[in-house]
Design an enzyme around this catalytic site. Structure first.
Site, PDB file in Angstrom:
ATOM      1  CB  CYS A  96      -0.894  -0.019   1.244  1.00 35.70           C
ATOM      2  SG  CYS A  96      -1.910   1.450   1.479  1.00 35.70           S
ATOM      3  CB  CYS A  97       2.047   3.861  -1.931  1.00 36.16           C
ATOM      4  SG  CYS A  97       1.216   4.010  -3.530  1.00 36.16           S
ATOM      5  CB  ALA A  98      -0.222   8.212  -0.890  1.00 39.28           C
ATOM      6  CB  SER A 128       2.265   0.574  -4.025  1.00 41.96           C
ATOM      7  OG  SER A 128       1.376   1.174  -4.945  1.00 41.96           O
ATOM      8  CE1 TYR A 152      -4.652   5.342   6.066  1.00 43.50           C
ATOM      9  CE2 TYR A 152      -4.577   7.521   5.059  1.00 43.50           C
ATOM     10  CZ  TYR A 152      -4.872   6.709   6.138  1.00 43.50           C
ATOM     11  OH  TYR A 152      -5.393   7.263   7.282  1.00 43.50           O
TER      12      TYR A 152
END
EC number: 2.9.1.3
Length: 364
Positions: free
Chosen positions: A96-98, A104, A125
């Site tokens: 998971c990234c932003a 990611s 996220y």
């Protein structure tokens, strides 16, 4: 390897406590994260800031090139090793990234080159956060019964024992009063809301949930505040009030605030420092309500607290704390709660001792 997720997929991730390898920078993670997430960033805070500045000044290609330059060689290999170890330890997990963007995908491609195929959260996220917010709004629409009662009535334990109960204070890591702090630091507001949403989703998924059982809380629990959608529903909810004998309440408070907190502090810090932390915890709680007590009464109770601590240190007995706890309850906490309860008297649907309220709630 790219994963696409629907709203139901996101909810399933939260219900299952799916391990999330969150590759955002630590500063982003601290502002808000999912309950089952671990932070193994692609870039640290300084690297992220440098890339962000470059992006604003020179555009995306230059920023991407700088990112690859900053995370290269030994640094890159160390991070790949950490991600690889986390993936092997959490084979059912997800990246998971932003927003499910470059970070990611870069980590996913580097892991693939290292022999690990690992899915990612499409939308990142932000998508999970929106799912948590929406889930809380929807689930808060179900009927709610609040458990009320004066300090020491065992409200939290009663909520914990209900299959449809959600322990708001436990999730907030705070018991809601001046003496409410625990040894665990409180989460950021967003992380608290995410944890609450996940707990509500899991509780709802375990049963055919008809109503929630919650403690009668104010808007703030320590530094965390309840989501407005839930708080609004709680103001309309029916209240069952625990009315236990004063002596039983004192026994509970002695166990919770003196015996258990002393044990927890000494277990965490050792005997000497733990004792100092325990003393500071009690004095800080009393000091927090100094203005409401008035200076003279505060000084009297603080002196009695010191005497009680000396007795506890030398004899191990916590009985001396009654000298300041009893007047604190009778002069401050009990009148304050009764005043608050009077303002919502029309919401009270049941009164009884602890076991009677527990039986009443069980029958709902």
């Amino acid at each position: 390897m790219q994963e696409r997720h629907t709203e139901q997929d996101y909810r399933a991730l939260l219900i299952a406590d799916t391990p999330i390898i969150d590759v955002r920078a630590p500063i982003e993670f601290e502002q808000g994260a999912m309950p089952a997430a671990i932070n193994l960033p692609l870039m640290n805070n300084d690297e992220r800031a440098a890339v962000g500045t470059c992006y604003k000044q020179q555009g995306s290609d230059a920023a991407l090139a700088l990112g690859h330059k900053l995370v290269a060689g030994e640094i890159r290999q160390q991070r790949i090793d950490a991600w690889r170890a986390a993936c092997l330890q959490n084979p059912q997990g997800i990246l998971c990234c932003a927003r499910g963007g470059q970070r990611s995908h870069i980590v996913q491609s580097w892991l693939h080159a290292a022999g690990i195929d690992y899915p990612l959260v499409e939308g990142g996220y932000k998508a999970l956060r929106q799912t948590a917010i929406q889930a809380t709004i929807e689930l808060a629409q179900k009927p709610i019964v609040l458990i009320g009662g004066c300090t020491g009535s065992g409200k939290t334990l009663l909520v914990q024992q209900q299959p449809n109960g959600v322990d708001l204070e436990g999730l907030a890591r705070h018991r809601g009063s001046a003496f409410g702090r625990t040894l665990q630091p409180q989460l950021s507001q967003a992380s608290f809301e995410n944890l609450l949403a996940a707990e509500m989703l899991k509780t709802d998924a375990r049963q055919d949930l008809r109503l929630w059982v919650l403690e009668d809380e104010s808007r703030m629990i320590g530094s965390n505040h309840l989501p407005e959608c839930l708080r609004e529903r709680m103001t309309q909810a029916a209240i069952a009030v625990v009315e236990d004998p004063f002596e039983i309440r004192l026994e509970r408070l002695n166990e919770e605030y003196f015996l258990r907190m002393h044990h927890d502090f000494t277990h965490a810090y050792g005997d000497e420092q733990g004792w100092q932390e325990y003393c500071e915890y009690l004095h800080h709680g009393l000091s927090a309500i100094k203005r409401r007590l008035g200076l003279q009464r505060y000084n009297e109770l603080a002196a009695q607290l010191d005497t009680a601590l000396t007795t506890q240190l030398t004899t191990g007995s916590t009985d001396g704390h009654l000298a300041w706890l009893v007047p604190l309850l009778k002069e401050y906490y009990d009148p304050m709660y009764r005043y608050q309860l009077e303002k919502k008297a029309e919401k009270v649907v049941f009164r009884g001792e602890w076991a009677e309220v527990a039986e009443w709630v069980k029958a709902r």
